[in-house]
Design an enzyme around this catalytic site. Structure first.
Site, PDB file in Angstrom:
ATOM      1  N   GLU A  47       0.863  -1.191   0.000  1.00 36.62           N
ATOM      2  CA  GLU A  47       0.000   0.000   0.000  1.00 36.62           C
ATOM      3  C   GLU A  47       0.893   1.232   0.000  1.00 36.62           C
ATOM      4  O   GLU A  47       1.775   1.361   0.843  1.00 36.62           O
ATOM      5  CB  GLU A  47      -0.918  -0.035   1.230  1.00 36.62           C
ATOM      6  CG  GLU A  47      -1.613   1.269   1.564  1.00 36.62           C
ATOM      7  CD  GLU A  47      -2.455   1.863   0.415  1.00 36.62           C
ATOM      8  OE1 GLU A  47      -3.276   1.139  -0.162  1.00 36.62           O
ATOM      9  OE2 GLU A  47      -2.260   3.065   0.101  1.00 36.62           O
ATOM     10  N   GLN A  48       0.619   2.139  -0.934  1.00 37.24           N
ATOM     11  CA  GLN A  48       1.501   3.306  -1.068  1.00 37.24           C
ATOM     12  C   GLN A  48       1.398   4.283   0.097  1.00 37.24           C
ATOM     13  O   GLN A  48       2.369   4.958   0.440  1.00 37.24           O
ATOM     14  CB  GLN A  48       1.210   4.025  -2.386  1.00 37.24           C
ATOM     15  CG  GLN A  48      -0.175   4.641  -2.462  1.00 37.24           C
ATOM     16  CD  GLN A  48      -0.489   5.247  -3.830  1.00 37.24           C
ATOM     17  OE1 GLN A  48       0.292   5.140  -4.764  1.00 37.24           O
ATOM     18  NE2 GLN A  48      -1.642   5.876  -3.943  1.00 37.24           N
ATOM     19  N   ARG A 120     -16.300   5.177   6.633  1.00 40.74           N
ATOM     20  CA  ARG A 120     -15.264   4.429   5.911  1.00 40.74           C
ATOM     21  C   ARG A 120     -14.038   4.072   6.758  1.00 40.74           C
ATOM     22  O   ARG A 120     -13.572   2.939   6.702  1.00 40.74           O
ATOM     23  CB  ARG A 120     -14.820   5.204   4.668  1.00 40.74           C
ATOM     24  CG  ARG A 120     -15.817   5.120   3.553  1.00 40.74           C
ATOM     25  CD  ARG A 120     -15.456   6.083   2.436  1.00 40.74           C
ATOM     26  NE  ARG A 120     -16.487   6.062   1.424  1.00 40.74           N
ATOM     27  CZ  ARG A 120     -16.380   5.457   0.247  1.00 40.74           C
ATOM     28  NH1 ARG A 120     -15.276   4.826  -0.080  1.00 40.74           N
ATOM     29  NH2 ARG A 120     -17.372   5.480  -0.602  1.00 40.74           N
ATOM     30  N   TYR A 227     -27.184  10.482   5.094  1.00 42.94           N
ATOM     31  CA  TYR A 227     -27.485   9.340   5.971  1.00 42.94           C
ATOM     32  C   TYR A 227     -26.552   9.343   7.177  1.00 42.94           C
ATOM     33  O   TYR A 227     -25.447   9.884   7.110  1.00 42.94           O
ATOM     34  CB  TYR A 227     -27.396   8.011   5.212  1.00 42.94           C
ATOM     35  CG  TYR A 227     -26.138   7.792   4.390  1.00 42.94           C
ATOM     36  CD1 TYR A 227     -24.959   7.344   4.978  1.00 42.94           C
ATOM     37  CD2 TYR A 227     -26.133   8.021   3.012  1.00 42.94           C
ATOM     38  CE1 TYR A 227     -23.806   7.125   4.216  1.00 42.94           C
ATOM     39  CE2 TYR A 227     -24.979   7.817   2.245  1.00 42.94           C
ATOM     40  CZ  TYR A 227     -23.824   7.365   2.862  1.00 42.94           C
ATOM     41  OH  TYR A 227     -22.690   7.151   2.120  1.00 42.94           O
ATOM     42  N   ASP A 307     -12.210  -0.619  -8.201  1.00 40.07           N
ATOM     43  CA  ASP A 307     -12.141   0.547  -9.098  1.00 40.07           C
ATOM     44  C   ASP A 307     -11.030   0.417 -10.132  1.00 40.07           C
ATOM     45  O   ASP A 307     -11.039   1.121 -11.145  1.00 40.07           O
ATOM     46  CB  ASP A 307     -11.905   1.826  -8.283  1.00 40.07           C
ATOM     47  CG  ASP A 307     -13.190   2.363  -7.661  1.00 40.07           C
ATOM     48  OD1 ASP A 307     -14.216   1.677  -7.753  1.00 40.07           O
ATOM     49  OD2 ASP A 307     -13.151   3.470  -7.082  1.00 40.07           O
TER      50      ASP A 307
HETATM   51  C1  LIG Z   1     -18.904  10.334  -3.754  1.00 40.73           C
HETATM   52  C2  LIG Z   1     -18.775   8.847  -3.723  1.00 40.73           C
HETATM   53  C3  LIG Z   1     -19.676   8.091  -2.991  1.00 40.73           C
HETATM   54  C4  LIG Z   1     -19.588   6.676  -3.004  1.00 40.73           C
HETATM   55  N1  LIG Z   1     -20.506   5.948  -2.285  1.00 40.73           N
HETATM   56  C5  LIG Z   1     -20.459   4.596  -2.312  1.00 40.73           C
HETATM   57  C6  LIG Z   1     -21.398   3.808  -1.573  1.00 40.73           C
HETATM   58  O1  LIG Z   1     -22.247   4.361  -0.854  1.00 40.73           O
HETATM   59  N2  LIG Z   1     -21.345   2.446  -1.663  1.00 40.73           N
HETATM   60  C7  LIG Z   1     -20.386   1.817  -2.426  1.00 40.73           C
HETATM   61  O2  LIG Z   1     -20.379   0.568  -2.471  1.00 40.73           O
HETATM   62  N3  LIG Z   1     -19.472   2.533  -3.130  1.00 40.73           N
HETATM   63  C8  LIG Z   1     -19.476   3.892  -3.078  1.00 40.73           C
HETATM   64  N4  LIG Z   1     -18.531   4.626  -3.769  1.00 40.73           N
HETATM   65  C9  LIG Z   1     -17.490   3.913  -4.534  1.00 40.73           C
HETATM   66  C10 LIG Z   1     -16.373   3.403  -3.628  1.00 40.73           C
HETATM   67  O3  LIG Z   1     -15.873   4.435  -2.821  1.00 40.73           O
HETATM   68  C11 LIG Z   1     -15.228   2.820  -4.453  1.00 40.73           C
HETATM   69  O4  LIG Z   1     -15.732   2.046  -5.501  1.00 40.73           O
HETATM   70  C12 LIG Z   1     -14.343   1.932  -3.571  1.00 40.73           C
HETATM   71  O5  LIG Z   1     -13.803   2.654  -2.501  1.00 40.73           O
HETATM   72  C13 LIG Z   1     -13.217   1.299  -4.413  1.00 40.73           C
HETATM   73  O6  LIG Z   1     -12.397   0.510  -3.591  1.00 40.73           O
HETATM   74  P1  LIG Z   1     -11.039  -0.092  -4.156  1.00 40.73           P
HETATM   75  O7  LIG Z   1     -10.463  -0.867  -3.021  1.00 40.73           O
HETATM   76  O8  LIG Z   1     -11.288  -0.763  -5.438  1.00 40.73           O
HETATM   77  O9  LIG Z   1     -10.131   1.171  -4.498  1.00 40.73           O
HETATM   78  P2  LIG Z   1      -9.570   2.354  -3.592  1.00 40.73           P
HETATM   79  O10 LIG Z   1     -10.463   2.635  -2.438  1.00 40.73           O
HETATM   80  O11 LIG Z   1      -9.267   3.479  -4.509  1.00 40.73           O
HETATM   81  O12 LIG Z   1      -8.218   1.767  -2.981  1.00 40.73           O
HETATM   82  C14 LIG Z   1      -7.050   1.679  -3.753  1.00 40.73           C
HETATM   83  C15 LIG Z   1      -5.854   1.622  -2.816  1.00 40.73           C
HETATM   84  O13 LIG Z   1      -4.694   1.356  -3.591  1.00 40.73           O
HETATM   85  C16 LIG Z   1      -3.650   2.210  -3.160  1.00 40.73           C
HETATM   86  N5  LIG Z   1      -2.748   2.354  -4.308  1.00 40.73           N
HETATM   87  C17 LIG Z   1      -3.003   2.983  -5.478  1.00 40.73           C
HETATM   88  N6  LIG Z   1      -1.952   2.886  -6.311  1.00 40.73           N
HETATM   89  C18 LIG Z   1      -1.004   2.176  -5.655  1.00 40.73           C
HETATM   90  C19 LIG Z   1       0.304   1.747  -6.005  1.00 40.73           C
HETATM   91  N7  LIG Z   1       0.850   2.024  -7.209  1.00 40.73           N
HETATM   92  N8  LIG Z   1       1.015   1.033  -5.097  1.00 40.73           N
HETATM   93  C20 LIG Z   1       0.495   0.735  -3.866  1.00 40.73           C
HETATM   94  N9  LIG Z   1      -0.763   1.135  -3.483  1.00 40.73           N
HETATM   95  C21 LIG Z   1      -1.502   1.837  -4.373  1.00 40.73           C
HETATM   96  C22 LIG Z   1      -4.348   3.494  -2.756  1.00 40.73           C
HETATM   97  O14 LIG Z   1      -3.547   4.267  -1.873  1.00 40.73           O
HETATM   98  C23 LIG Z   1      -5.606   2.935  -2.081  1.00 40.73           C
HETATM   99  O15 LIG Z   1      -5.385   2.674  -0.716  1.00 40.73           O
HETATM  100  C24 LIG Z   1     -18.576   6.037  -3.755  1.00 40.73           C
HETATM  101  C25 LIG Z   1     -17.647   6.802  -4.484  1.00 40.73           C
HETATM  102  C26 LIG Z   1     -17.735   8.189  -4.461  1.00 40.73           C
HETATM  103  C27 LIG Z   1     -16.742   9.006  -5.258  1.00 40.73           C
END
Ligand SMILES: Cc1cc2nc3c(=O)[nH]c(=O)nc-3n(C[C@H](O)[C@H](O)[C@H](O)COP(=O)(O)OP(=O)(O)OC[C@H]3O[C@@H](n4cnc5c(N)ncnc54)[C@H](O)[C@@H]3O)c2cc1C
Length: 408
Positions: A47-48, A120, A227, A307
């Site tokens: 994790e960065q 979160r 909420y 994502d």
């Molecule tokens: C306004 C808003 C409201 C939302 N509401 C909801 C909701 O109510 N319900 C829901 O299900 N979803 C919701 N979402 C979507 C949700 O927040 C994301 O889809 C989710 O957090 C994605 O998780 P992830 O683990 O895929 O990615 P991320 O949370 O982006 O995690 C990626 C991680 O990888 C790390 N990283 C990145 N690049 C590197 C690298 N090169 N080397 C090492 N580490 C790295 C980052 O630091 C981060 O910790 C919402 C989004 C937004 C913008």
């Protein structure tokens, strides 16, 4: 090798054990680590960031996600830290007239798992607490991936260190390095909208918002979702979506002021405005982007989740939920295939159509939620107000009942 506090009985152990490296310790990466360790794999996360963290905002977790987390042993934690949702209310922007109300208790009942809203950072803490400390390597930014002649991947960190693995999972979010290095980049698509996020202490919020209800005001070109979140429901979380076509593309998050936020809603509902009055600086805003669904997520020894492979607009509240589903689906496929490449192929065959549908519907809601007052808005409101709840629940089965365990 099992997580100490979780009841992980739905995942049977597989043999042989794989060495798996997860890039990214967000909700998706942490859930994947927990699910894969439960099957006996040796998993580490790079994790960065220098600490595991999430932005101080809320997240809605629907039954398709909570079902998996409960199977992974997090039921008591969700119940302690989450706020169970009873209802979602759609309201007219100016005067709080109810467009429609849906029971989230019925959603939970029908789909067999609760609907929670959560803070979160508390969700991240809950997931991380069940992993031994040496699983997550902090301050470790992955910068590149190399493959040997057998397609075995090796991650290069910013400090030049190399880490090899049998399988690399890119859970590194929407700007994913793993995606761009392995399958090529996909251009981001700007929705023209941005989201302000804010938290208000519960005792500063209008009492009608301090209930187990999601309030969603819909108006011309913007909407607001409010909420309660946090252990004991100590905050009200606001997501305020407004048009911002001139967003600077090089930066996806930005700091703004509470006054800027309030200006967008100057003539909106008095209840909403009194909640916005309690918002203090600084406020953050996110440019809302997605990407077209990808044709592939995997190579023979790398794949993606969350994502990194299906960024979506947050207008179905499914981004985090789908990353949790990805984690469970990937674990299930690795359990059922001796060959990693076959498991990854099956994983993406199952997940791409499902997440692509949610990406598309979330994009459509950018129009549906933001109609100007007029005939289209009246048709939408009438359709929502008159729809039969049981029929509506049936139409949500594909989303809320989706269970990656059943995929194998
Ligand atoms: C306004 C808003 C409201 C939302 N509401 C909801 C909701 O109510 N319900 C829901 O299900 N979803 C919701 N979402 C979507 C949700 O927040 C994301 O889809 C989710 O957090 C994605 O998780 P992830 O683990 O895929 O990615 P991320 O949370 O982006 O995690 C990626 C991680 O990888 C790390 N990283 C990145 N690049 C590197 C690298 N090169 N080397 C090492 N580490 C790295 C980052 O630091 C981060 O910790 C919402 C989004 C937004 C913008």
């Amino acid at each position: 090798m099992r997580c100490s506090s979780a009841n992980l009985s739905i995942f049977r152990s597989s043999d042989p054990m794989l060495r798996i490296l997860v890039v990214g310790g967000g909700i998706g990466g942490l859930t994947a680590a927990v699910a894969l360790r439960a099957d006996g794999h040796e998993v580490s996360i790079v994790e960065q960031a220098i600490q595991l963290r999430e932005i101080g905002a809320g997240v809605q977790l629907s039954p398709n996600a909570t079902r998996i987390l409960i199977h992974l042993g997090y039921g008591p934690g969700l119940e302690r830290l989450g706020v169970r949702q009873a209802t979602v209310r759609f309201l007219r922007w100016r005067d709080d007239t109810m467009i429609c109300e849906q029971s989230r208790e019925k959603v939970s009942e029908r789909f067999g798992s609760p609907y929670y809203t959560m803070y979160r950072p508390e969700l991240i803490e809950l997931l991380a607490a069940s992993l031994p400390a040496d699983v997550v390597r902090l301050g470790a930014a992955a910068t590149n991936i190399h493959f040997d002649q057998n397609q075995r991947p090796e991650i290069e960190l910013a400090d030049g260190q190399l880490i090899d693995a049998d399988l690399v999972i890119g859970a590194d979010g929407t700007h994913s390095m793993v995606r761009s290095t392995t399958i090529g980049n996909a251009p981001a698509r700007f929705s023209g909208m941005c989201a302000y996020r804010a938290l208000v202490p519960i005792d500063m919020a209008p009492p009608s918002l301090a209930t187990q209800t999601v309030h969603c005001w819909l108006g011309p070109e913007r909407h607001v979702v409010v909420y309660p979140v946090g252990q004991g429901g100590r905050f009200v979380n606001l997501v305020c979506v407004v048009p911002d076509p001139d967003w600077p593309h090089e930066s996806w998050t930005d700091q703004a002021s509470a006054d800027q936020l309030r200006d967008h809603f100057a003539d909106w509902s008095p209840i909403l405005r009194s909640c916005l009055d309690a918002v203090t600086d600084p406020v953050f805003r996110w440019a809302l982007y997605d990407r077209e669904p990808l044709a592939t997520w995997s190579t023979q020894s790398t794949t993606l989740l969350g994502d990194a492979c299906h960024p979506m607009l947050p207008f179905m509240a499914q981004g985090a939920a789908q990353s949790i589903e990805d984690a469970a689906a990937l674990a299930a496929q690795l359990r059922d295939h001796d060959n990693v490449a076959d498991a990854l192929t099956r994983y993406q065959q199952i997940r791409i159509p499902h997440t692509a549908k949610i990406q598309r519907l979330s994009w459509t809601n950018n129009t549906v939620f933001h109609l100007h007052d007029g005939p289209d808005q009246r048709r939408r409101d009438t359709a929502w107000a008159t729809r039969d709840n049981d029929t509506w629940l049936q139409t949500q089965e594909w989303l809320y009942k989706n269970d990656p365990k059943a995929f194998s």
